[in-house]
Each structure stands twice: as C-alpha cells, then as structure tokens.
Design a protein around this motif. Structure first.
Motif, PDB file in Angstrom:
ATOM      1  N   LEU A   1       0.621  -1.685   0.391  1.00 16.95           N
ATOM      2  CA  LEU A   1      -0.224  -0.145   0.506  1.00 16.95           C
ATOM      3  C   LEU A   1       0.979   1.418   0.070  1.00 16.95           C
ATOM      4  CD1 LEU A   1      -2.844   1.410  -0.207  1.00 16.95           C
ATOM      5  CD2 LEU A   1      -2.453   1.418   2.632  1.00 16.95           C
ATOM      6  N   THR A   2       0.874   2.333  -1.280  1.00 22.06           N
ATOM      7  CA  THR A   2       1.485   3.326  -1.218  1.00 22.06           C
ATOM      8  C   THR A   2       0.458   4.589  -1.650  1.00 22.06           C
ATOM      9  OG1 THR A   2       2.181   3.135  -3.323  1.00 22.06           O
ATOM     10  CG2 THR A   2       3.789   1.714  -1.758  1.00 22.06           C
ATOM     11  N   PRO A   3       1.066   5.421  -1.583  1.00 21.54           N
ATOM     12  CA  PRO A   3       0.091   6.684  -2.795  1.00 21.54           C
ATOM     13  C   PRO A   3      -0.419   5.987  -3.818  1.00 21.54           C
ATOM     14  CG  PRO A   3       1.816   7.756  -1.768  1.00 21.54           C
ATOM     15  CD  PRO A   3       1.768   6.560  -1.115  1.00 21.54           C
ATOM     16  N   GLU A   4       0.790   5.512  -4.350  1.00 22.00           N
ATOM     17  CA  GLU A   4       0.325   5.096  -5.793  1.00 22.00           C
ATOM     18  C   GLU A   4      -0.524   3.679  -5.945  1.00 22.00           C
ATOM     19  OE1 GLU A   4       3.855   7.389  -5.688  1.00 22.00           O
ATOM     20  OE2 GLU A   4       3.643   5.731  -4.740  1.00 22.00           O
ATOM     21  N   THR A   5      -0.128   2.886  -5.472  1.00 18.20           N
ATOM     22  CA  THR A   5      -1.403   1.995  -5.230  1.00 18.20           C
ATOM     23  C   THR A   5      -2.622   1.607  -4.482  1.00 18.20           C
ATOM     24  OG1 THR A   5      -0.718   0.859  -3.164  1.00 18.20           O
ATOM     25  CG2 THR A   5       0.328   0.386  -5.364  1.00 18.20           C
ATOM     26  N   ARG A   6      -3.188   2.948  -3.941  1.00 18.91           N
ATOM     27  CA  ARG A   6      -4.390   2.741  -3.396  1.00 18.91           C
ATOM     28  C   ARG A   6      -5.566   3.227  -4.149  1.00 18.91           C
ATOM     29  NH1 ARG A   6      -5.900   4.733   1.940  1.00 18.91           N
ATOM     30  NH2 ARG A   6      -3.834   5.032   2.974  1.00 18.91           N
ATOM     31  N   HIS A   7      -6.321   2.749  -4.084  1.00 14.82           N
ATOM     32  CA  HIS A   7      -7.275   2.114  -4.469  1.00 14.82           C
ATOM     33  C   HIS A   7      -6.992   1.815  -6.431  1.00 14.82           C
ATOM     34  CE1 HIS A   7     -10.244   4.825  -2.541  1.00 14.82           C
ATOM     35  NE2 HIS A   7     -10.226   3.765  -1.675  1.00 14.82           N
ATOM     36  N   LEU A   8      -5.800   1.042  -6.366  1.00 15.73           N
ATOM     37  CA  LEU A   8      -5.371   0.224  -7.881  1.00 15.73           C
ATOM     38  C   LEU A   8      -6.287   0.360  -8.415  1.00 15.73           C
ATOM     39  CD1 LEU A   8      -2.310  -0.232  -9.589  1.00 15.73           C
ATOM     40  CD2 LEU A   8      -2.411  -2.711  -7.863  1.00 15.73           C
ATOM     41  N   ILE A   9      -7.170  -0.699  -7.559  1.00 11.38           N
ATOM     42  CA  ILE A   9      -8.630  -0.999  -8.296  1.00 11.38           C
ATOM     43  C   ILE A   9      -9.974  -0.395  -7.958  1.00 11.38           C
ATOM     44  CG2 ILE A   9     -10.389  -3.324  -8.793  1.00 11.38           C
ATOM     45  CD1 ILE A   9      -7.489  -3.554 -10.089  1.00 11.38           C
ATOM     46  N   GLY A  10     -10.166   0.506  -8.217  1.00 14.79           N
ATOM     47  CA  GLY A  10     -11.600   1.243  -8.303  1.00 14.79           C
ATOM     48  C   GLY A  10     -12.350   1.133  -9.536  1.00 14.79           C
ATOM     49  N   ALA A  11     -13.472   1.587  -9.822  1.00 14.70           N
ATOM     50  CA  ALA A  11     -14.756   1.616 -10.532  1.00 14.70           C
ATOM     51  C   ALA A  11     -14.453   1.286 -12.114  1.00 14.70           C
ATOM     52  CB  ALA A  11     -15.760   2.932 -10.526  1.00 14.70           C
ATOM     53  N   ARG A  12     -12.688   2.478 -12.387  1.00 11.19           N
ATOM     54  CA  ARG A  12     -12.755   1.973 -13.839  1.00 11.19           C
ATOM     55  C   ARG A  12     -11.924   0.465 -13.766  1.00 11.19           C
ATOM     56  NH1 ARG A  12      -7.542   2.283 -15.619  1.00 11.19           N
ATOM     57  NH2 ARG A  12      -7.237   2.541 -17.500  1.00 11.19           N
ATOM     58  N   GLU A  13     -11.073  -0.101 -13.153  1.00 13.67           N
ATOM     59  CA  GLU A  13     -10.972  -0.951 -13.126  1.00 13.67           C
ATOM     60  C   GLU A  13     -11.912  -1.848 -13.013  1.00 13.67           C
ATOM     61  OE1 GLU A  13      -8.152   1.978 -12.715  1.00 13.67           O
ATOM     62  OE2 GLU A  13      -9.452   1.463 -11.120  1.00 13.67           O
TER      63      GLU A  13
END
Length: 319
Positions: A211-223
């Motif tokens: 968990l990093t700022p870049e991977t927060r919500h790596l999987i969201g509505a778009r994905e």
C-alpha cells in the motif's frame, strides 16, 4: 546489553536468542500493549518490535529517546511512519520471507472458495441441511483449469500464488514495476502485460502490491468495469488497494462474479454490505495465521534485531 520492547503478543518460541543476551519486555500473555503502555515504556529502549496493526507514528517515535531500530513483525510496514523514523536516524525492518507461503496458501484457499462457492454452500447447508437445493444447475462454480490468473504486484507472494495456480493448469499474466527478462519469464512460465490488459483478460485477478500513495485504490470503479463479468477478485495485500464501495457495487450488480478478501479498506473492518453478499468469501486478515508462520516470523524478526545490534549480517531494512 540492549533494551528491547516487544509491543505485541505472539508465540514465545524463537525469542531465546534475544532474551539470552538482552533485556526484553513482553506484554502480558494474551494481549498487546496499548499505545499508552508503549509510550510509557519506550523511553529508554533501543529497539521497538512492532506489528502491522499497531501504529507507530511521530508521537510514539518521539517517546523513544534512545530508539535506534523499529523491527516490524510483518512484511507490510505502512503502520510505521518510516520517513519520520529515517529523519530521526531510526532503522526500520520487516519480515518478508516468512509470510510468503502461508499468504499464498490463503490466496489459493480464497480462490477455491470463490470458484467452487464453498463458503456459500457451507452457509446454505448449515441453514437448511435437510431441504438444501442442490440440483445439477444450482450454485454452479467454475473450473480453474485452462483459466487465466492475472497478478498485479508480482513479488515473492505473487510468485508463490502463481506457482500454485500453475499446478491447477492456469495461465499466468503479470504486471510489476520492473519487468523480468524474457528468459526469466520463460523459466517462470509467465507472461507480462500492462496493468489494464491484465485486468481485462484475467479470469482471476489476485492483488499483491504494497500500500503506497500510488497503489491506493489501484482497483476502483474504472478497473472493475474492465473485468470480465465472470471474473474473481482476490485481495490478500492491503485493503485500501481496492476501492471497497466500488467493489461492493460491482458485486451487488453482478459486474464481477465473486471476491475473496482477507483485507479491508477501513482499518480491516469490512463494509457491512460485504456480510450480506453471497458471492464473497471473507477472512479477517489471517494471511500468516499458522503456528509455523508465527514461529518463522519470530526467528526472522530476531535475526533482524540481532543483526542490527551486532552489525554482523544483512538485515531486512525498509528505510
């Protein structure tokens, strides 16, 4: 002799290497120290042994006037303000190797539960064991053989999950920050793809990123909208890697088939809606919850502490 504060309760086996040479303070058997108790005791300690669910922020670090090392009993270390620790000249370590196999086992267990609807069958069977419907077309699962496993974050745990799934006859797509060479990909039997392609093509999407700022919500509505409606999502990484409300919506609306979750976005407390969904298998962050793993983690933790104090070996530094 160093003074070492162990903030958490765990197995006693494995700490002998520390207790034979140093003063080690343990919490009462059966519970962790509270934040207040840690703050009260840490002042003259050289080492703090922490764990993933005990926050070690600026205030606590500032209480450790003699603190030189924070040794985390976990592979993840987002519970620690590592940047501030570095500012204060405090080294932070983790335990990356002992968590690999048990976490991979759990990821596979969650996958099998979802693909064969084991938890769902179990709940239904317990509710009405005599009248449970089990006709030929009731609660159909899916085969894993011939399916595609997509892995985001192909580190040690991701690789261990891939090996298990390859034994089931699955094809492996992966994505990581630094791609392997073509020779190594051939040796591992894996294929690289960009993140969006992995998400689109995966029958099973398994998450193994920190968990990093870049991977927060790596999987969201778009994905989630990219995933196959028959796809299964597995998360044994960190809860906030997934936008949990977006996942709940996708599961409710049948836009993906199922999810196997060991971690949750809000401090590992699942959204209430998840408990109401039949197409979800849940475990309460138990990736390393085996006796063997707990002992191995103690040995790895103690190796880091002793190595740091003696300066005679490589340790698992994260800052």
């Amino acid at each position: 002799m160093a003074k070492i504060l162990v903030a958490f309760d765990t197995v006693s086996e494995g700490f002998e290497a520390l207790t034979s040479e140093h003063e080690v303070i343990f919490p009462p058997r059966g519970r962790d120290f509270t934040q207040a108790e840690i703050a009260e005791r840490i002042g003259d300690c050289d080492v703090l042994c922490s764990v993933f669910d005990i926050p070690v922020g600026r205030d606590l670090i500032d209480c450790g006037h003699s603190l030189k090392l924070i040794a985390n009993y976990a592979v993840g270390y987002n519970n620690i303000d590592t940047a501030y620790a570095a500012e204060k000249g405090i080294v932070v370590t983790n335990t990356p190797r002992s968590v690999i196999e048990p976490t991979a086992d759990l990821a596979l267990a969650l996958l099998l539960s979802c693909s064969r609807r084991i938890a769902e069958w179990d709940r239904a069977f317990r509710r009405d064991r005599d009248a449970i419907e089990h006709g030929r077309l009731c609660r159909l699962g899916v085969n894993l053989y011939g399916k595609t496993l997509g892995i985001l974050g192909y580190g040690n745990i991701g690789a261990a999950v891939a090996r298990r799934c390859q034994a089931f006859g699955m094809t492996v797509l992966y994505n990581k920050r630094t791609r392997y060479s073509e020779a190594e990909e051939r040796e591992r039997g894996i294929t690289y793809a960009e993140k969006d392609e992995v998400i689109r093509r995966a029958d099973v999407l398994s998450l193994h990123t920190p968990l990093t700022p870049e991977t927060r919500h790596l999987i969201g509505a778009r994905e989630l909208a990219m995933m196959k409606p028959t796809a299964i999502l597995i998360n044994t990484a960190r809860g906030a890697v997934v936008d949990e409300p977006a996942l709940v919506a996708a599961l409710k609306e049948g836009r993906i088939a199922a999810a196997g979750l060991d971690v949750f976005e809000q401090n590992d407390v699942p959204s209430p809606e998840l408990f109401e969904l039949e197409n979800v298998s849940l475990t309460p962050h138990i990736g390393t919850q085996t006796y063997d793993s707990r002992v191995e983690m103690v040995h790895e933790l103690c190796n880091n502490v002793i190595g740091f104090l003696r300066g005679d070996r490589k340790i698992d530094r994260v800052n």
